[in-house]
Design an enzyme around this catalytic site. Sequence first.
Site, short mmCIF file in Angstrom:
data_model
loop_
_atom_site.label_atom_id
_atom_site.label_comp_id
_atom_site.label_asym_id
_atom_site.label_seq_id
_atom_site.Cartn_x
_atom_site.Cartn_y
_atom_site.Cartn_z
N CYS A 92 32.55 39.92 27.59
CA CYS A 92 32.16 38.69 28.24
C CYS A 92 30.84 38.56 27.67
O CYS A 92 29.86 39.43 27.51
CB CYS A 92 32.10 38.55 29.92
SG CYS A 92 33.55 39.04 30.56
N ASP A 111 41.71 36.57 47.74
CA ASP A 111 42.55 37.48 47.01
C ASP A 111 42.78 38.63 48.06
O ASP A 111 41.75 39.48 48.24
CB ASP A 111 42.20 37.92 45.78
CG ASP A 111 43.04 37.95 44.84
OD1 ASP A 111 44.37 38.51 44.91
OD2 ASP A 111 43.33 37.20 43.45
N CYS A 166 31.10 40.35 39.60
CA CYS A 166 32.31 40.52 38.82
C CYS A 166 33.35 41.16 39.72
O CYS A 166 33.13 42.17 39.88
CB CYS A 166 32.30 40.88 37.56
SG CYS A 166 33.79 40.96 36.74
N CYS A 170 28.61 39.13 35.19
CA CYS A 170 28.26 38.52 36.47
C CYS A 170 28.14 39.61 37.43
O CYS A 170 28.72 40.52 37.33
CB CYS A 170 29.27 37.56 36.91
SG CYS A 170 29.84 36.43 35.83
N ASP A 222 35.40 39.14 46.34
CA ASP A 222 36.24 40.25 46.32
C ASP A 222 35.54 41.42 46.77
O ASP A 222 34.18 41.36 46.49
CB ASP A 222 36.78 40.25 45.12
CG ASP A 222 37.98 39.19 44.86
OD1 ASP A 222 38.64 38.81 45.64
OD2 ASP A 222 38.02 38.60 43.73
N ARG A 227 54.35 33.29 36.81
CA ARG A 227 53.24 33.66 36.01
C ARG A 227 52.66 35.02 35.72
O ARG A 227 52.82 35.66 36.65
CB ARG A 227 52.11 32.46 36.31
CG ARG A 227 51.70 32.98 37.81
CD ARG A 227 51.14 31.68 38.64
NE ARG A 227 50.54 31.54 39.78
CZ ARG A 227 51.26 31.65 41.06
NH1 ARG A 227 52.52 31.89 41.10
NH2 ARG A 227 50.67 31.70 41.95
N ARG A 231 52.14 39.72 39.03
CA ARG A 231 52.05 39.95 40.37
C ARG A 231 53.10 38.54 41.01
O ARG A 231 53.83 38.99 41.87
CB ARG A 231 50.81 39.57 40.94
CG ARG A 231 50.67 39.53 42.50
CD ARG A 231 49.27 39.41 43.05
NE ARG A 231 48.36 40.56 42.52
CZ ARG A 231 47.32 40.46 42.03
NH1 ARG A 231 46.73 39.56 41.87
NH2 ARG A 231 46.75 41.94 41.87
N ARG A 236 36.02 42.40 38.52
CA ARG A 236 36.51 43.38 37.62
C ARG A 236 35.49 44.18 36.88
O ARG A 236 35.69 44.71 35.66
CB ARG A 236 37.41 42.60 36.59
CG ARG A 236 38.54 41.95 36.80
CD ARG A 236 39.72 42.18 36.00
NE ARG A 236 40.94 41.35 36.52
CZ ARG A 236 41.23 40.04 36.28
NH1 ARG A 236 40.31 39.21 35.48
NH2 ARG A 236 42.28 39.41 36.63
C1 LIG Z 1 45.00 34.84 40.53
C2 LIG Z 1 45.92 35.40 39.86
C3 LIG Z 1 47.09 34.32 39.19
C4 LIG Z 1 46.76 32.97 39.38
O1 LIG Z 1 46.99 32.42 40.65
P1 LIG Z 1 47.25 30.88 40.81
O2 LIG Z 1 47.20 30.62 42.32
O3 LIG Z 1 48.33 30.25 40.24
O4 LIG Z 1 45.87 30.11 40.48
C5 LIG Z 1 48.15 34.80 38.89
N1 LIG Z 1 48.39 36.42 38.72
C6 LIG Z 1 47.63 37.17 39.37
C7 LIG Z 1 47.87 38.57 38.90
C8 LIG Z 1 46.17 36.81 39.73
O5 LIG Z 1 45.54 37.55 40.20
S1 SF4 Z 2 33.29 37.20 36.63
FE1 SF4 Z 2 33.70 39.05 35.45
S2 SF4 Z 2 35.41 38.64 33.96
FE2 SF4 Z 2 34.50 36.65 34.65
S3 SF4 Z 2 32.76 35.97 33.25
FE3 SF4 Z 2 31.77 37.23 34.77
S4 SF4 Z 2 31.81 39.38 34.15
FE4 SF4 Z 2 33.37 38.35 32.81
#
Ligand SMILES: *Cc1c(COP(=O)(O)O)cnc(C)c1O
Ligand code: SF4
Length: 345
Positions: A94, A304, A101, A98, A267, A85, A81, A103
């Site tokens: 995992c 986010d 979560c 959670c 989220d 990075r 994104r 995801r």
């Molecule tokens: C959260 C995230 C990161 C890391 O973001 P930082 O602000 O550097 O902690 C990098 N890539 C993606 C796709 C993310 O969702």
């Molecule tokens: S937030 Fe989601 S990906 Fe992270 S430890 Fe919990 S279950 Fe696993």
Amino acid sequence: MSSWKTYVSQTESLPALEQVAERYAVSITPAMEACIASEAPHDPIRQQFIPQAEELITHPDELADPIGDKLHSPLRGLVHRYPDRVLLTLTHTCPVYCRFCFRREVVGPNSHGAHKPLTEAELEAVCAYIAGDSNIWEVIFTGGDPLALSPQRLGHAVERLGTIAHVKILRWHTRVPVVAPSLITPTRIAALRASSKTPYVVIHSNHAKEWTDAARQACADLADAGIPLLAQSVLLRGINDTPQALEDLMRTLVENRVKPYYLHQGDLAPGTAHFRTSIAHGQSLMKGLRGHVSGLCQPTYILDIPGGHGKSPIGPEYLSMHAERMEVEDFRGKKHPYPRPYKER
Ligand SMILES: *Cc1c(COP(=O)(O)O)cnc(C)c1O
Ligand code: SF4
């Protein structure tokens, strides 16, 4: 895996919770079970890992892919994104799941073929992609929980990325040091350092009660190995959304050499509305923290943005700009004038 059922109380409907467990993965580790103080439904550990019937309610704003990872995924296992990075997902499982979560639609043992662990060939493709883009300075291993993988797999990925000159930082997003501290063995720690790339470990922790003696020792072992430790927490209604709970968490992190990094606004993951607080409440908690807790204990309150637009800080503002003057607020909430600059920059 079904030990969660022992926590279901008389007032809850087991069939509803079984339906939750069919839809979203459920797991809790012995270390976290031992932290559940009571049968009380409001125990902060219990609420994080034991299913609740509210999870069956999906609100219209909630999204299967709440932060738009798929829109920025050029290859399976990779999210790109930001220019400098990438996220790398080696596994979708995992040790704990959670209930909030972000995801939750893609993690878990019973998820479909699309969520199988990354194969050797897929990892190679991801590494070739990273090697081909010299803007990529950092690789962030995320979840599923990468530290639950075998030291061999970890070491292999670290060594492979170690061959890419422009990658400098390997960041590990994990709950393992706290929820499964017995996995932080000397061989796993060595695996994180299997190349010359700088490792950072970012621990997901939401409540001071998660910090057992074993968790403290696991973090001490990582810190003693020279690995910088940061934390990310999720703001969770009824779990850590009081000034006292948040202060206790942040102080506990810092006492364990873990620097609070992000406090996430929850989220819009499906079936998680009961965990989210308002952003106004989050900002007022952040103000309280700034007011009377050490600067070491201050995370950045972060959102986010749904749709894959990335993260933005959403903490309270202290500086206000007016046409004629500026005003800055102190930690007690009192406003002070600040002069206009003599030069505009
Ligand atoms: C959260 C995230 C990161 C890391 O973001 P930082 O602000 O550097 O902690 C990098 N890539 C993606 C796709 C993310 O969702
Ligand atoms: S937030 Fe989601 S990906 Fe992270 S430890 Fe919990 S279950 Fe696993």
